[in-house]
Enzyme design. Structure first.
Site, PDB file in Angstrom:
ATOM      1  N   SER A 176      40.104  -6.881  -9.040  1.00  0.00           N
ATOM      2  CA  SER A 176      39.321  -5.653  -9.177  1.00  0.00           C
ATOM      3  C   SER A 176      38.237  -5.566  -8.108  1.00  0.00           C
ATOM      4  O   SER A 176      37.629  -6.569  -7.751  1.00  0.00           O
ATOM      5  CB  SER A 176      38.702  -5.576 -10.571  1.00  0.00           C
ATOM      6  N   SER A 177      37.997  -4.362  -7.592  1.00  0.00           N
ATOM      7  CA  SER A 177      37.167  -4.246  -6.398  1.00  0.00           C
ATOM      8  C   SER A 177      36.786  -2.784  -6.158  1.00  0.00           C
ATOM      9  O   SER A 177      36.980  -1.930  -7.008  1.00  0.00           O
ATOM     10  CB  SER A 177      37.942  -4.809  -5.197  1.00  0.00           C
ATOM     11  N   ARG A 178      36.272  -2.513  -4.953  1.00  0.00           N
ATOM     12  CA  ARG A 178      35.757  -1.188  -4.626  1.00  0.00           C
ATOM     13  C   ARG A 178      36.012  -0.871  -3.158  1.00  0.00           C
ATOM     14  O   ARG A 178      35.978  -1.762  -2.302  1.00  0.00           O
ATOM     15  CB  ARG A 178      34.261  -1.173  -4.937  1.00  0.00           C
TER      16      ARG A 178
END
Length: 229
Positions: free
Chosen positions: A193-195
């Site tokens: 999970s990240s941006r």
């Protein structure tokens, strides 16, 4: 409008091969132990190894997509949900007023990043930092990230940030300054999970809003005007 394929035979993300190989060996070991001992312990290990192997294959999937490129049309830099769109001053890389669009990628999204608009890579820079939850606004500046600036051939400079999160501890960017890139071309990967933040010229006509789901290389994000218009 130009249209080109972005196909390749290997259906998994570049940079994920080592992890896939490790879990494949783990699964093969579990199969061997099952045939050797055939007890509940070996069976449980086999089930766990098979589950993890399938989970890793799913996470590192990298589907081929047909990219339709149009002049000045910015497409999604990855898969995820738009969590913020703001006007701000970007002082470090662009030294300009910009519109920042932030996307959050959860564990179910494809984690391969794609070039939002054709041009030439001007800068690729890794910045060590914290590992705050990726959806927090301050994560854009405080978290570990890789910044990439592209000159978009008459449409101004675009900054794309791959930002690590509380789980995602590693970002990969395959490009280097001077590379000529096409709209929708694969350029990187963030593990788990990240941006992703996209910084556009202030005159950009935004085509998405907060809450929209974005598909990398496909979803129109914004329409840019030529510098002289």
């Amino acid at each position: 409008m130009t249209k080109y394929g972005n196909d390749r035979a290997w259906p998994f993300a570049e940079g994920g091969g080592g992890t896939i190989a490790f879990f494949t060996i783990l699964l093969a070991t579990a199969v061997f132990l099952w045939f050797q001992f055939t007890n509940w312990g070996a069976g449980l290990f086999l089930l766990l190894a098979a589950f993890l192997w399938l989970l890793i294959l799913y996470f590192f999937r990298d589907p081929n997509r047909q990219i339709k490129a149009q002049p000045g049309l910015v497409v999604g830099p990855g898969d995820g949900e738009v969590v913020e769109i703001i006007k701000m001053t970007e002082d470090r890389f662009l030294q300009a007023e910009v519109i920042r669009m932030s996307m959050f990628l959860d564990i179910t999204d494809v984690h391969v990043q794609r070039v939002p608009l054709a041009g030439k890579v001007a800068l690729v820079q890794h910045q060590p930092g914290k590992f705050l939850q990726a959806f927090r606004p301050e994560a854009s500046e405080l978290n570990e990230f890789i910044a990439m600036v592209t000159d978009s051939e008459g449409y101004g400079r675009i900054l794309t940030k791959q930002i690590a999160g509380i789980v995602a501890r590693r970002c990969l960017n395959y490009l280097k300054p001077g590379d000529v890139v096409q709209t929708g071309q694969r350029f990187g990967l963030i593990r788990f999970s990240s941006r992703v933040d996209l910084f556009l010229p202030p005159t950009a006509q935004m085509l998405v809003k907060v809450g929209d789901k974005v598909t990398g290389g496909i979803t129109p994000i914004a329409q840019l005007k030529k510098d002289h218009e």
